[in-house]
Design a protein around this motif. Structure first.
Motif, PDB file in Angstrom:
ATOM      1  N   UNK A  84      -6.977 -37.938  20.889  1.00 14.29           N
ATOM      2  CA  UNK A  84      -7.757 -38.464  19.765  1.00 14.29           C
ATOM      3  C   UNK A  84      -8.695 -39.576  20.218  1.00 14.29           C
ATOM      4  N   UNK A  85      -8.387 -40.187  21.350  1.00 17.68           N
ATOM      5  CA  UNK A  85      -9.198 -41.310  21.840  1.00 17.68           C
ATOM      6  C   UNK A  85     -10.517 -40.869  22.468  1.00 17.68           C
ATOM      7  N   UNK A  86     -10.600 -39.640  22.964  1.00 17.83           N
ATOM      8  CA  UNK A  86     -11.775 -39.225  23.714  1.00 17.83           C
ATOM      9  C   UNK A  86     -13.064 -39.217  22.887  1.00 17.83           C
ATOM     10  N   UNK A  87     -12.961 -38.887  21.611  1.00 19.13           N
ATOM     11  CA  UNK A  87     -14.161 -38.779  20.766  1.00 19.13           C
ATOM     12  C   UNK A  87     -14.509 -40.088  20.068  1.00 19.13           C
ATOM     13  N   UNK A  88     -13.723 -41.128  20.291  1.00 19.52           N
ATOM     14  CA  UNK A  88     -13.909 -42.367  19.526  1.00 19.52           C
ATOM     15  C   UNK A  88     -15.323 -42.926  19.600  1.00 19.52           C
ATOM     16  N   UNK A  89     -15.867 -43.048  20.795  1.00 22.37           N
ATOM     17  CA  UNK A  89     -17.176 -43.673  20.954  1.00 22.37           C
ATOM     18  C   UNK A  89     -18.339 -42.701  20.810  1.00 22.37           C
ATOM     19  N   UNK A  90     -18.028 -41.424  20.695  1.00 21.62           N
ATOM     20  CA  UNK A  90     -19.087 -40.427  20.580  1.00 21.62           C
ATOM     21  C   UNK A  90     -19.356 -40.000  19.155  1.00 21.62           C
ATOM     22  N   UNK A  91     -18.644 -40.606  18.193  1.00 19.24           N
ATOM     23  CA  UNK A  91     -18.791 -40.236  16.787  1.00 19.24           C
ATOM     24  C   UNK A  91     -18.989 -41.486  15.946  1.00 19.24           C
ATOM     25  N   UNK A  92     -19.554 -41.276  14.760  1.00 14.75           N
ATOM     26  CA  UNK A  92     -19.562 -42.333  13.768  1.00 14.75           C
ATOM     27  C   UNK A  92     -18.115 -42.734  13.491  1.00 14.75           C
ATOM     28  N   UNK A  93     -17.846 -44.019  13.397  1.00 17.99           N
ATOM     29  CA  UNK A  93     -16.464 -44.491  13.262  1.00 17.99           C
ATOM     30  C   UNK A  93     -15.749 -43.870  12.071  1.00 17.99           C
ATOM     31  N   UNK A  94     -16.413 -43.810  10.931  1.00 19.07           N
ATOM     32  CA  UNK A  94     -15.785 -43.246   9.738  1.00 19.07           C
ATOM     33  C   UNK A  94     -15.468 -41.767   9.931  1.00 19.07           C
ATOM     34  N   UNK A  95     -16.388 -41.049  10.569  1.00 10.58           N
ATOM     35  CA  UNK A  95     -16.161 -39.628  10.814  1.00 10.58           C
ATOM     36  C   UNK A  95     -15.000 -39.417  11.792  1.00 10.58           C
ATOM     37  N   UNK A  96     -14.916 -40.295  12.778  1.00  5.04           N
ATOM     38  CA  UNK A  96     -13.825 -40.184  13.745  1.00  5.04           C
ATOM     39  C   UNK A  96     -12.484 -40.438  13.073  1.00  5.04           C
ATOM     40  N   UNK A  97     -12.408 -41.450  12.236  1.00  5.90           N
ATOM     41  CA  UNK A  97     -11.165 -41.738  11.519  1.00  5.90           C
ATOM     42  C   UNK A  97     -10.786 -40.574  10.596  1.00  5.90           C
ATOM     43  N   UNK A  98     -11.794 -39.967   9.977  1.00  2.00           N
ATOM     44  CA  UNK A  98     -11.536 -38.815   9.109  1.00  2.00           C
ATOM     45  C   UNK A  98     -10.990 -37.641   9.920  1.00  2.00           C
ATOM     46  N   UNK A  99     -11.523 -37.457  11.143  1.00  2.00           N
ATOM     47  CA  UNK A  99     -11.041 -36.385  12.009  1.00  2.00           C
ATOM     48  C   UNK A  99      -9.585 -36.629  12.413  1.00  2.00           C
ATOM     49  N   UNK A 100      -9.266 -37.865  12.762  1.00  2.00           N
ATOM     50  CA  UNK A 100      -7.878 -38.205  13.100  1.00  2.00           C
ATOM     51  C   UNK A 100      -6.978 -37.962  11.881  1.00  2.00           C
TER      52      UNK A 100
END
Length: 243
Positions: A84-100
């Motif tokens: 789950x950490x790999x995409x953290x900096x490559x996505x909008x923060x809110x979108x990344x949290x939604x993905x998690x």
């Protein structure tokens, strides 16, 4: 590391009843929610993309942990999503949290139904019913239901709005208002009786599930339809009432 947690997956007395499995699900869900909301800054910092595959665990004691996956194969319990950490900096923060959150919902259900493997059909159904009464992690994190509520409120308070469906009455289509013709409904079946669409009868469409119904089948008259701002069929209304 969020809250200190006892060893993951080491359950001395695994839950056996639908009620106990639900309690386990609810506790793990609470842990995940805290990581993604109240403790989100700590969680975000721990998900360093430079580290190896990391997972978000929620435990039955309502503690959460970001950690490497279990090494034993097969694992005692289903494992959360890896990396789950790999995409953290490559996505909008809110979108990344939604993905998690989406992956966490999947994991929570997999753990619950791993425990539920020996339940009978009725108990599994009851378990899912209890789980389904709660908002998903994704819904809480993304504010999905709140947004839907705001949209409905905006529709209700913005003056009279016509339903987003065409209403047919006595063979005449309200084409000026809805921009549709009879050919659009040639294969349409009534969601209640299964009858084939006919322009000779009054029909109304649900704005939620987009199914069509005879007015008589859902007890809606042409006069009543004129005052409806946003139509919900009986099935969708009952679903919303249970949420």
């Amino acid at each position: 590391m969020g809250d200190a947690a006892s060893g993951r997956g080491h359950v001395v007395y695994p839950p056996r009843s639908a009620e106990d499995i639900f309690k386990d699900y609810r506790a793990r869900r609470s842990a995940i929610l805290r990581a993604l909301t109240h403790d989100v800054e700590d969680f975000y910092a721990q998900c360093d993309p430079e580290k190896e595959n990391l997972c978000l665990y929620g435990y039955a004691n309502e503690a959460w942990e970001v950690a490497l996956p279990a090494e034993e194969v097969p694992t005692e319990l289903p494992e959360p999503a890896l990396g789950i950490n790999f995409a953290r900096d490559g996505m909008n923060r809110r979108d990344w949290l939604a993905l998690v959150a989406v992956h966490s919902d999947s994991w929570l259900l997999s753990v619950a139904f791993y425990y539920a493997a020996r339940l009978n059909r009725n108990d599994r159904k009851r378990l899912f019913g209890m789980i389904n009464e709660l908002q998903t992690v994704f819904e809480v994190v993304s504010g999905a239901r709140q947004q839907q509520s705001k949209e409905r409120s905006s529709m209700d308070n913005g003056g009279r709005a016509k339903p987003s469906v065409k209403i047919e009455n006595n063979g005449k289509a309200s084409e000026d208002a809805y921009g549709e013709d009879d050919s659009d409904h040639g294969e349409t079946l009534c969601g209640t009786c299964g009858g084939i669409y006919s322009a000779d009868e009054f029909w109304i469409g649900c704005d939620i599930c987009e199914r069509w119904y005879h007015g008589k089948c859902v007890k809606i008259t042409p006069a009543k339809a004129e005052s409806i701002k946003h139509y919900k069929c009986p099935s969708c209304s009952s679903k919303r009432a249970r949420q």
